[in-house]
Design a protein around this motif. Structure first.
Motif, PDB file in Angstrom:
ATOM      1  N   PHE A  48     -15.700   1.250  -3.598  1.00 12.94           N
ATOM      2  CA  PHE A  48     -14.882   0.388  -4.131  1.00 12.94           C
ATOM      3  C   PHE A  48     -15.507  -0.810  -4.658  1.00 12.94           C
TER       4      PHE A  48
ATOM      5  N   SER B 278       0.743  -1.087  -0.002  1.00 15.78           N
ATOM      6  CA  SER B 278      -0.120   0.107   0.035  1.00 15.78           C
ATOM      7  C   SER B 278       0.868   1.284   0.036  1.00 15.78           C
TER       8      SER B 278
ATOM      9  N   THR C 219     -10.434   7.229  -7.987  1.00 14.23           N
ATOM     10  CA  THR C 219     -11.694   6.406  -8.283  1.00 14.23           C
ATOM     11  C   THR C 219     -11.562   5.374  -7.176  1.00 14.23           C
ATOM     12  N   GLY C 220     -10.604   4.655  -6.964  1.00 13.55           N
ATOM     13  CA  GLY C 220     -10.361   3.486  -6.055  1.00 13.55           C
ATOM     14  C   GLY C 220     -10.901   2.321  -6.750  1.00 13.55           C
ATOM     15  N   GLN C 221     -10.432   2.390  -7.913  1.00 19.26           N
ATOM     16  CA  GLN C 221     -11.022   1.100  -8.872  1.00 19.26           C
ATOM     17  C   GLN C 221      -9.765   0.493  -9.325  1.00 19.26           C
ATOM     18  N   ARG C 222      -9.948  -0.761  -9.818  1.00 16.74           N
ATOM     19  CA  ARG C 222      -9.048  -1.744 -10.280  1.00 16.74           C
ATOM     20  C   ARG C 222      -8.519  -1.359 -11.579  1.00 16.74           C
ATOM     21  N   ARG C 223      -7.177  -1.856 -11.982  1.00 16.66           N
ATOM     22  CA  ARG C 223      -6.674  -1.589 -13.277  1.00 16.66           C
ATOM     23  C   ARG C 223      -7.616  -1.803 -14.193  1.00 16.66           C
TER      24      ARG C 223
ATOM     25  N   ARG D 183      -5.214   1.122  -4.799  1.00 17.36           N
ATOM     26  CA  ARG D 183      -6.458   0.757  -4.398  1.00 17.36           C
ATOM     27  C   ARG D 183      -6.338   0.809  -2.875  1.00 17.36           C
ATOM     28  N   LYS D 184      -5.487  -0.018  -2.364  1.00 17.84           N
ATOM     29  CA  LYS D 184      -5.477  -0.186  -0.923  1.00 17.84           C
ATOM     30  C   LYS D 184      -4.976   1.085  -0.193  1.00 17.84           C
TER      31      LYS D 184
ATOM     32  N   GLN E 164     -18.072  -2.644 -13.373  1.00 16.17           N
ATOM     33  CA  GLN E 164     -16.813  -3.062 -12.944  1.00 16.17           C
ATOM     34  C   GLN E 164     -16.675  -4.194 -13.767  1.00 16.17           C
TER      35      GLN E 164
ATOM     36  N   HIS F 189      -2.178  -1.903  -8.198  1.00 21.49           N
ATOM     37  CA  HIS F 189      -3.108  -2.370  -7.171  1.00 21.49           C
ATOM     38  C   HIS F 189      -3.004  -1.576  -5.942  1.00 21.49           C
TER      39      HIS F 189
ATOM     40  N   LEU G 106      -6.473   6.113 -10.821  1.00 23.38           N
ATOM     41  CA  LEU G 106      -6.561   5.017  -9.760  1.00 23.38           C
ATOM     42  C   LEU G 106      -6.899   5.519  -8.325  1.00 23.38           C
TER      43      LEU G 106
END
Length: 359
Positions: A326, A183, A212-216, A305-306, A236, A302, A209
């Motif tokens: 999320f 993180s 938005t807090g989203q995955r790649r 996101r954490k 998603q 990633h 990233l």
């Protein structure tokens, strides 16, 4: 039969029996595949003299004494573990999985079949699964993924009346002491921003990233068409075929400012050098290089996101709010961050009681 043109420094040569595939990290792997021979991977850089020497050495290997297996399902013995896997790969439950999940699941089961594929699946016992699991005890995540793959395979077999029991069901997962992806810290964010100023594609990627807090896999698909009246709305990518999760989140001023100052694509904010949207793996590899350029060898997409989840929790976000941001469907993941945040706040207010000056 694949043929690939390569340069050896003297001119062009045309090499037979070459084939290539791409692994889950986006790396291209090249093999020599000849009928009746074991495939051989070539590791040298294509076009170099070392690559040609490696290629000719592979071609000149002794021919395999094992006759090639017949192609198609008829070459697989009914009732074998490999036969059951083939039935599973053609089933609706498997096809409903996401593309990435299908790829990983098939790779795991194919690996199991390399050793045990010809054995009757009806004879598999929990002790066999435990033995397989324990072989990877030094890599608990890999061991648990194998157990999960077998659980899902036999769940399918039971549903389709091909088995009456699941030998992997009661085999417990190994405890993992890994905390997963690193993180990002605030210092690491500042270091990346110093190396990649506003207006660069790398800075836009970081903002998408983080804010938005989203995955790649979602960030590479986001574009102007997803923004309306200051809100970003999208579905998603993960579990899109089985349990789609549609989110609407506000576009933060920090993100909007960076988008406005950066050249973007028409259907995707982030595009490759050829103007095409990134694939998830391709973006991951590209962003990895941008992190390396900033001296952040331990950071990844990633991990942002954490970091975002931890930051939101420390700023007072509730578990329900984290789930809404999320896209988590249960409180289990959200509670990890809120619990850590509460501990930090309580420790901050409680440490004064350790001070001798308070007496």
């Amino acid at each position: 039969m694949a043929k690939i043109r390569l340069r050896d420094g003297l001119g062009e040569v045309r090499l037979k029996y070459l084939s290539e595939d791409t692994d889950r990290h986006g790396n291209v792997r090249i093999y020599v595949r000849r009928p009746g021979h074991k495939k051989i991977r070539l590791k040298e850089t294509p076009g170099t003299r070392a690559f040609l020497d490696e290629y000719y050495a592979a071609i000149n290997n002794k021919q395999s004494t094992t006759p090639p297996k017949a192609a198609g399902r008829d070459a697989i013995e009914n009732g074998s573990l490999r036969w059951l896997c083939v039935q599973y790969f053609g089933s609706a439950p498997y096809r409903e999985l996401g593309e990435r999940t299908r790829y990983v699941r098939k790779s795991l089961l194919d690996r199991i079949c390399e050793k045990d594929g010809d054995k009757p699946y009806a004879m598999m016992e929990p002790r066999h699964v435990r033995a397989r699991r324990d072989q990877n005890a030094d890599r608990p995540e890999a061991a648990n993924a194998m157990v999960k793959a077998l659980r899902q395979l036999f769940n399918f077999a039971i549903e389709y009346d091909l088995a009456t029991r699941n030998p992997a069901k009661d085999v417990p997962y190994l405890k993992s002491h890994s905390e997963g992806f690193h993180s990002w810290s605030m210092d690491e964010l500042t270091k990346f921003e110093s190396a990649h100023p506003v207006g660069s594609k790398a800075r836009l990627a970081l903002a998408l990233l983080l804010y938005t807090g989203q995955r790649r896999s979602d960030v590479v698909r986001l574009g102007p068409q997803h923004v309306k009246e200051g809100w970003l709305s999208f579905t998603q990518a993960k579990n899109r075929a089985r349990k789609p999760v549609t989110l609407s989140i506000p576009v933060l001023p920090e993100l909007q400012s960076i988008i406005d100052q950066t050249s973007t694509g028409n259907l995707a904010f982030l595009t490759t050098a050829f103007g095409k949207p990134f694939t998830s793996n391709g973006f991951g590899n590209w962003f990895r290089k941008r992190c390396d350029e900033a001296g952040l060898t331990n950071c990844s997409a990633h991990g942002l996101r954490k970091a975002g989840a931890a930051l939101a929790a420390e700023n007072g976000a509730t578990e329900r709010q984290l789930m809404a941001i999320f896209g988590w469907s249960t409180m289990k993941e959200a509670s990890r961050y809120t619990k850590a945040a509460r501990q930090k706040v309580l420790a901050g207010s409680g440490m004064k009681h350790l001070s001798r000056e308070q007496r």
